[in-house]
Design a protein around this motif. Structure first.
Motif, PDB file in Angstrom:
ATOM      1  N   ASP A  81       8.094 -80.461 -26.918  1.00 53.57           N
ATOM      2  CA  ASP A  81       9.380 -81.129 -26.707  1.00 53.57           C
ATOM      3  C   ASP A  81      10.492 -80.188 -26.270  1.00 53.57           C
ATOM      4  O   ASP A  81      11.593 -80.647 -25.970  1.00 53.57           O
ATOM      5  CB  ASP A  81       9.824 -81.825 -28.010  1.00 53.57           C
ATOM      6  N   LYS A  82      10.219 -78.888 -26.239  1.00 52.44           N
ATOM      7  CA  LYS A  82      11.287 -77.920 -25.976  1.00 52.44           C
ATOM      8  C   LYS A  82      11.984 -78.162 -24.636  1.00 52.44           C
ATOM      9  O   LYS A  82      13.180 -77.928 -24.490  1.00 52.44           O
ATOM     10  CB  LYS A  82      10.726 -76.496 -26.018  1.00 52.44           C
ATOM     11  N   ARG A  83      11.248 -78.630 -23.633  1.00 50.19           N
ATOM     12  CA  ARG A  83      11.837 -78.838 -22.307  1.00 50.19           C
ATOM     13  C   ARG A  83      12.578 -80.171 -22.192  1.00 50.19           C
ATOM     14  O   ARG A  83      13.152 -80.465 -21.154  1.00 50.19           O
ATOM     15  CB  ARG A  83      10.748 -78.773 -21.240  1.00 50.19           C
ATOM     16  N   GLN A  84      12.556 -80.972 -23.235  1.00 50.11           N
ATOM     17  CA  GLN A  84      13.116 -82.315 -23.133  1.00 50.11           C
ATOM     18  C   GLN A  84      14.526 -82.420 -23.702  1.00 50.11           C
ATOM     19  O   GLN A  84      15.222 -83.412 -23.435  1.00 50.11           O
ATOM     20  CB  GLN A  84      12.210 -83.320 -23.864  1.00 50.11           C
ATOM     21  N   ALA A  85      14.967 -81.454 -24.488  1.00 47.54           N
ATOM     22  CA  ALA A  85      16.254 -81.562 -25.173  1.00 47.54           C
ATOM     23  C   ALA A  85      17.425 -81.685 -24.199  1.00 47.54           C
ATOM     24  O   ALA A  85      18.211 -82.639 -24.274  1.00 47.54           O
ATOM     25  CB  ALA A  85      16.455 -80.358 -26.099  1.00 47.54           C
ATOM     26  N   THR A  86      17.560 -80.737 -23.289  1.00 48.27           N
ATOM     27  CA  THR A  86      18.694 -80.742 -22.365  1.00 48.27           C
ATOM     28  C   THR A  86      18.675 -81.944 -21.425  1.00 48.27           C
ATOM     29  O   THR A  86      19.703 -82.620 -21.279  1.00 48.27           O
ATOM     30  CB  THR A  86      18.742 -79.433 -21.561  1.00 48.27           C
ATOM     31  N   PRO A  87      17.534 -82.261 -20.773  1.00 51.19           N
ATOM     32  CA  PRO A  87      17.517 -83.452 -19.898  1.00 51.19           C
ATOM     33  C   PRO A  87      17.890 -84.735 -20.637  1.00 51.19           C
ATOM     34  O   PRO A  87      18.556 -85.609 -20.076  1.00 51.19           O
ATOM     35  CB  PRO A  87      16.071 -83.500 -19.394  1.00 51.19           C
ATOM     36  N   LEU A  88      17.477 -84.863 -21.895  1.00 51.81           N
ATOM     37  CA  LEU A  88      17.790 -86.070 -22.654  1.00 51.81           C
ATOM     38  C   LEU A  88      19.289 -86.169 -22.926  1.00 51.81           C
ATOM     39  O   LEU A  88      19.884 -87.247 -22.809  1.00 51.81           O
ATOM     40  CB  LEU A  88      17.003 -86.075 -23.961  1.00 51.81           C
ATOM     41  N   LEU A  89      19.918 -85.039 -23.290  1.00 54.55           N
ATOM     42  CA  LEU A  89      21.364 -85.044 -23.529  1.00 54.55           C
ATOM     43  C   LEU A  89      22.136 -85.266 -22.235  1.00 54.55           C
ATOM     44  O   LEU A  89      23.187 -85.919 -22.235  1.00 54.55           O
ATOM     45  CB  LEU A  89      21.791 -83.728 -24.194  1.00 54.55           C
ATOM     46  N   GLU A  90      21.638 -84.747 -21.131  1.00 52.59           N
ATOM     47  CA  GLU A  90      22.277 -85.003 -19.832  1.00 52.59           C
ATOM     48  C   GLU A  90      22.208 -86.487 -19.480  1.00 52.59           C
ATOM     49  O   GLU A  90      23.143 -87.048 -18.914  1.00 52.59           O
ATOM     50  CB  GLU A  90      21.603 -84.164 -18.749  1.00 52.59           C
ATOM     51  N   GLN A  91      21.094 -87.122 -19.826  1.00 50.09           N
ATOM     52  CA  GLN A  91      20.968 -88.559 -19.579  1.00 50.09           C
ATOM     53  C   GLN A  91      21.907 -89.350 -20.485  1.00 50.09           C
ATOM     54  O   GLN A  91      22.478 -90.358 -20.063  1.00 50.09           O
ATOM     55  CB  GLN A  91      19.520 -89.014 -19.792  1.00 50.09           C
ATOM     56  N   VAL A  92      22.081 -88.881 -21.726  1.00 53.78           N
ATOM     57  CA  VAL A  92      23.042 -89.527 -22.628  1.00 53.78           C
ATOM     58  C   VAL A  92      24.433 -89.514 -22.009  1.00 53.78           C
ATOM     59  O   VAL A  92      25.142 -90.532 -21.996  1.00 53.78           O
ATOM     60  CB  VAL A  92      23.067 -88.823 -24.004  1.00 53.78           C
ATOM     61  N   ALA A  93      24.832 -88.355 -21.476  1.00 54.33           N
ATOM     62  CA  ALA A  93      26.149 -88.231 -20.845  1.00 54.33           C
ATOM     63  C   ALA A  93      26.271 -89.166 -19.645  1.00 54.33           C
ATOM     64  O   ALA A  93      27.319 -89.786 -19.427  1.00 54.33           O
ATOM     65  CB  ALA A  93      26.381 -86.782 -20.423  1.00 54.33           C
TER      66      ALA A  93
END
Length: 215
Positions: A81-93
């Motif tokens: 899951d390490k590569r998913q944290a930033t893309p997921l937060l960018e999608q939240v924004a």
């Protein structure tokens, strides 16, 4: 002239970088694996049994802390899951127009890079550097100022051992974990009907959308 043609032929055989290409064995290796039903899926540990494996995708969801509404969702082919944290937060924004002030994630998302990336986005991360056993007692944080020179792992442990850190991280049990339980157990969704990463992403998006409508 004959020698020149011979030299040109040898250079052509070696390829553009002057390296002789290796002959490829047409037979697959003994441990090579290929899924003919859905080549985009990957072999992943089965939830609840790390010694068992299934052909699967890695479903991601970011959940609102008050209403259990999914505010971002994606499907990954990586078990980690390490590569998913930033893309997921960018999608939240992108979906909500803002990033959360705080985000709690399980140990699979921890890395120094992720903690730093979230900090730059204005998000305070609450991510344990390692998985804890069920019922394991977390020792209280040391008193006094935080010493200089601590590693990212040491800083994360120290934060999550404080009363504030424990209280915030404990909310995961009432925020994101119930959502997956409601989808898998309550609604019985445990298997994708479509094949291929793009179609599976669409199916997961539909599942998350109907979850929000039910909420």
């Amino acid at each position: 002239e004959a020698k020149t043609r011979e030299a040109q032929a040898k250079r052509a055989l070696k390829g553009p970088h002057g390296v002789q290409p290796k002959e490829r064995d047409p037979l697959p290796k003994d441990k090579a694996q290929k899924n003919f039903t859905d080549p985009d899926s990957r072999i992943m540990p089965q939830p609840g049994d790390r010694l068992a494996f299934i052909q699967a995708y890695n479903c991601q969801a970011a959940v609102d802390g008050k209403e259990q509404v999914i505010v971002a969702a994606d499907v990954a082919q990586q078990t980690n899951d390490k590569r998913q944290a930033t893309p997921l937060l960018e999608q939240v924004a992108k979906n909500t127009g803002a990033v959360p002030s705080k985000a709690s994630m399980d140990a699979g998302y921890f890395s120094r890079e992720n903690v730093e990336a979230l900090r730059k986005m204005g998000v305070e991360a609450f991510i344990p550097p390692e998985r804890r056993k069920h019922g394991e007692i977390i020792p209280p944080a040391p008193r006094g100022r935080t010493p200089a020179g601590l590693s990212a792992q040491e800083l994360a442990r120290r934060k999550l051992s404080t009363a504030r850190g424990r209280a915030i991280y404990a909310k995961r049990k009432t925020i994101v974990e119930p959502v997956f339980g409601q989808i898998k157990q309550g609604r019985g969704f445990r298997q994708f009907l479509l094949r291929g990463i793009e179609k599976v992403k669409g199916e997961w998006s539909l599942i998350c959308t109907t979850h929000n409508l039910l909420k």
